[in-house]
Scaffold this motif. Structure first.
Motif, PDB file in Angstrom:
ATOM      1  N   PHE A   1       0.856  -1.178   0.000  1.00 53.66           N
ATOM      2  CA  PHE A   1       0.000   0.000   0.000  1.00 53.66           C
ATOM      3  C   PHE A   1       0.894   1.230   0.000  1.00 53.66           C
ATOM      4  CE2 PHE A   1      -2.168  -3.390   2.342  1.00 53.66           C
ATOM      5  CZ  PHE A   1      -3.137  -3.654   1.406  1.00 53.66           C
TER       6      PHE A   1
ATOM      7  N   LEU B   1       0.881   3.806   2.955  1.00 47.73           N
ATOM      8  CA  LEU B   1       1.108   3.348   4.328  1.00 47.73           C
ATOM      9  C   LEU B   1       2.609   3.204   4.564  1.00 47.73           C
ATOM     10  CD1 LEU B   1      -1.515   0.476   4.855  1.00 47.73           C
ATOM     11  CD2 LEU B   1      -1.774   2.915   5.220  1.00 47.73           C
TER      12      LEU B   1
ATOM     13  N   VAL C   1      -0.774  -5.265   8.191  1.00 48.85           N
ATOM     14  CA  VAL C   1      -1.955  -5.768   7.486  1.00 48.85           C
ATOM     15  C   VAL C   1      -1.952  -7.298   7.494  1.00 48.85           C
ATOM     16  CG1 VAL C   1      -3.086  -5.929   5.237  1.00 48.85           C
ATOM     17  CG2 VAL C   1      -2.197  -3.746   6.021  1.00 48.85           C
TER      18      VAL C   1
ATOM     19  N   GLN D   1      -3.444  -9.712  10.675  1.00 50.57           N
ATOM     20  CA  GLN D   1      -4.857  -9.646  11.069  1.00 50.57           C
ATOM     21  C   GLN D   1      -5.281 -10.764  12.006  1.00 50.57           C
ATOM     22  OE1 GLN D   1      -6.978  -7.168  10.525  1.00 50.57           O
ATOM     23  NE2 GLN D   1      -5.190  -6.157   9.674  1.00 50.57           N
TER      24      GLN D   1
ATOM     25  N   LEU E   1     -14.775  -7.398  14.391  1.00 48.96           N
ATOM     26  CA  LEU E   1     -14.849  -6.196  13.581  1.00 48.96           C
ATOM     27  C   LEU E   1     -15.581  -5.082  14.297  1.00 48.96           C
ATOM     28  CD1 LEU E   1     -15.675  -7.830  10.166  1.00 48.96           C
ATOM     29  CD2 LEU E   1     -13.584  -6.669  10.816  1.00 48.96           C
TER      30      LEU E   1
ATOM     31  N   LEU F   1      -7.634  -0.226   9.145  1.00 51.43           N
ATOM     32  CA  LEU F   1      -6.579  -0.793   8.307  1.00 51.43           C
ATOM     33  C   LEU F   1      -7.187  -1.809   7.333  1.00 51.43           C
ATOM     34  CD1 LEU F   1      -3.535  -0.530   7.952  1.00 51.43           C
ATOM     35  CD2 LEU F   1      -3.232  -2.412   9.563  1.00 51.43           C
ATOM     36  N   SER F   2      -8.111  -2.633   7.841  1.00 50.21           N
ATOM     37  CA  SER F   2      -8.783  -3.608   6.974  1.00 50.21           C
ATOM     38  C   SER F   2      -9.566  -2.912   5.876  1.00 50.21           C
ATOM     39  CB  SER F   2      -9.751  -4.479   7.786  1.00 50.21           C
ATOM     40  OG  SER F   2      -9.061  -5.182   8.777  1.00 50.21           O
TER      41      SER F   2
ATOM     42  N   ARG G   1      -8.976   0.027   4.566  1.00 49.52           N
ATOM     43  CA  ARG G   1      -8.060   0.595   3.582  1.00 49.52           C
ATOM     44  C   ARG G   1      -7.441  -0.510   2.734  1.00 49.52           C
ATOM     45  NH1 ARG G   1      -4.471   3.841   7.671  1.00 49.52           N
ATOM     46  NH2 ARG G   1      -3.394   4.796   5.927  1.00 49.52           N
ATOM     47  N   ALA G   2      -7.048  -1.600   3.376  1.00 48.73           N
ATOM     48  CA  ALA G   2      -6.428  -2.702   2.644  1.00 48.73           C
ATOM     49  C   ALA G   2      -7.402  -3.297   1.629  1.00 48.73           C
ATOM     50  CB  ALA G   2      -5.954  -3.774   3.614  1.00 48.73           C
TER      51      ALA G   2
ATOM     52  N   PHE H   1      -7.808  -0.989  -1.359  1.00 45.26           N
ATOM     53  CA  PHE H   1      -6.650  -0.816  -2.237  1.00 45.26           C
ATOM     54  C   PHE H   1      -6.276  -2.098  -2.962  1.00 45.26           C
ATOM     55  CE2 PHE H   1      -2.127  -0.898  -3.094  1.00 45.26           C
ATOM     56  CZ  PHE H   1      -2.026   0.218  -3.907  1.00 45.26           C
TER      57      PHE H   1
END
Lengths: 254, 298
Positions: free
Chosen positions: A93, A96, A104, A107, A114, B173-174, B176-177, B180
């Motif tokens: 990304f 970032l 990322v 996770q 969530l 973050l999820s 955005r990921a 993208f």
């Protein structure tokens, strides 16, 4: 062998509208082993990886982990099964930082659901992810890059970061898709030693064009041609297999 | 000078609401690559829910809260029921680019008609929670009210909440990921489908806030947010369509630009102004003010 293979694929077939992309492909991966999947362009290497990681649905075949039959996993289930994959097109990304990019991949450690993570800003989780990401970056000797923005990195460094992102989930099985692709000879030497080092913590399946990388890091090799395994075994045996030489010569003669 | 400042303040108020609508469109665009024209419908439905709650309880905040919840649910519902079904059937080709747009336009019609069936097509009204009387300093009246201030504060609050979510949480973050690089996100264990639904829910909630903020003291009809949709869309494009900050800035640019033109050139130019501002921005920066340097790689 007494212990079952970490990962085993049998009779894997993938059809794309009548075209056999893969036919009866098999592969076994044992503990602390590096296995290479090679073959001429269009042989089905990438399709094989895509089937393993759930981007392509197999028409037939079985998949097992640690000797236990398992459904073909979805991409988002891989890390929780202890499998991690890199992609050919690195895919960092750009806006970032390197550390965030690696986070990322972590996770599966973000245990909060969530919804709860949307409301409670779980600092403990956040710190854990950061720490794991830092460790992963150290493992690929890229600790110094942590705070750089990803779009400021040189290409070989993006490769390291992509591998760090795959390592951060602490996989037992690592699928590396052309890790040496696009690298110069110095960086290839570096990638070789990295893969050697990774072997101590995980088993690796490698799809790679660079034959010197394959020959120097792989314990065993599977050769694909026209979607079928035409040869498999220890690296030094496979490289002398007339069928393999013919397939490569045939491909190069075109 | 005073006239100029008050024009600016009016522009910021209107722009803040455009920003919210733009944000809701951008949130959906980033996650699904669809311009959700039904957003105006989702927002009008949510606004009628706010109207209903305010009628019964007399409490504006309660009405706003209800609209936000209903807006979020509606957004999630549209994604799960309409978008997923659609994308399951069509993956590629020209149809894949056009079908979602037509679907959201169709949905806009359906929702507006439903709102008409439930609440009728005549105008409804609900009052602002605070005074809409212009402030005055001695003899000079500044056309800026407490309610204008509330609008700006609310919009700012929404933006702060999004900033925190996107910058500080793993959900952010999820999000955005997934926007993208969906493939990388999935390989990282992110359930991109669920994340997409959450993006639509956020968008629905934001659209609802915009709808509730723009409606007080005005006639609420099934079509009354159509213009807001257009201005929100223009703002989103000005901002580059992909950027959340861009949506906010785009809304403010449009709001202030319109206010200035209205004040100094005349009110008949209100509607075309949006497109003049859009054209100027696109000529100078074809990708929008906050366009990303590189395209997405997935």
């Amino acid at each position: 062998m007494s212990t079952p293979a970490m990962l085993s694929v049998q009779k894997l077939s993938v059809d794309f509208g009548g075209l056999h992309a893969l036919k009866d492909v098999y592969l076994e991966l044992n503990h602390h082993e590096v296995v290479g999947v090679i073959g001429p362009n269009g042989a089905g290497k990438t399709t094989f990886f895509n089937a393993l990681s759930g981007f392509v649905t197999p028409t037939a075949g079985t998949f097992s982990l640690h000797g236990e039959p398992h459904k073909w996993p979805r991409p988002d289930q891989l890390t929780s099964l202890g499998i991690s994959r890199t992609l050919q097109g690195v895919g960092l990304f750009p806006d970032l930082t390197v550390l965030e990019n690696v986070m990322v991949g972590a996770q599966k450690f973000a245990k909060t659901g969530l919804i709860s993570s949307a409301f409670g800003f779980t600092n403990k989780d956040e710190e854990l992810l950061r720490e794991k990401a830092r460790i992963a970056l150290e493992r690929v000797y890229a600790g110094g890059l942590a705070n750089r923005r990803a779009d400021t990195l040189a290409y070989p460094d993006t490769k390291r970061v992509a591998i760090a992102r795959a390592l951060v989930s602490e996989p037992q099985i690592l699928l590396l898709d052309e890790p040496a692709g696009g690298l110069g000879s110095q960086d290839i030497a570096w990638m070789n030693s990295l893969i050697h080092n990774l072997k101590s913590t995980c088993s690796i399946i490698l799809v790679e064009h660079h034959m010197d990388v394959v020959m120097s890091v792989c314990d065993r090799i599977y050769v694909l041609n026209f979607g079928e395994v035409i040869s498999s075994g220890p690296s030094d045996v496979v490289r002398r297999d007339p069928a393999v030489i013919a397939a490569y010569l045939g491909a190069e003669a075109v | 000078m005073l006239a100029f400042i008050s024009t600016l303040l009016i522009g910021i108020t209107v722009g803040a609401i455009y920003s919210l609508m733009a944000l809701s469109l951008v949130l959906v665009w980033r996650s699904t690559r669809v311009i959700n024209f039904a957003q105006a419908g989702q927002a009008i439905f949510s606004t009628y829910v706010a109207y209903e709650v305010i009628q019964r309880t007399g409490n504006f905040i309660l009405g706003m809260a209800a609209a936000v919840v209903v807006g979020a649910l509606l957004g999630a519902l549209v994604e799960v029921l309409l978008m997923r079904t659609l994308f399951k059937r069509i993956h590629s080709g020209a149809v894949a680019a056009v079908a979602p747009v037509i679907a959201t336009l169709g949905l806009l019609g359906v929702i507006r008609a439903s709102v008409g069936l439930i609440w009728g097509n005549d105008g409804h009204r609900f009052d602002a929670p605070v005074s809409t009387q212009a402030f005055s300093m001695g003899n000079t009246v500044i056309p800026f009210s407490r309610f204008n201030l509330l609008v700006i504060a609310t919009a700012a609050l929404v933006m702060i909440v999004f900033t925190v979510i996107f910058q500080k949480t793993s959900l952010g973050l999820s999000l955005r990921a997934s926007a993208f690089a969906p493939e990388i996100a999935r390989l990282s264990g992110i359930r991109v489908g669920s994340i997409r639904t959450i993006g639509w829910a956020f968008a629905g909630a934001t659209g609802a806030v915009a709808g509730v903020l723009i409606s007080p003291n005005d006639s609420l009809t099934p079509n009354s947010l159509d213009l807001l949709l257009i201005f929100g869309f223009v703002s989103a494009v000005i901002g580059g369509l992909d950027s959340l900050i861009g949506a906010v800035v785009g809304g403010l640019v449009l709001g202030i630009g319109k206010a200035l033109i209205l004040a100094y050139l005349g009110s008949s130019l209100d509607y075309p102004t949006a497109f003049v501002v859009l054209a100027i921005v696109l000529i100078v920066r074809p990708g929008g003010i906050f366009s990303m340097k590189r395209g997405r790689n997935a």
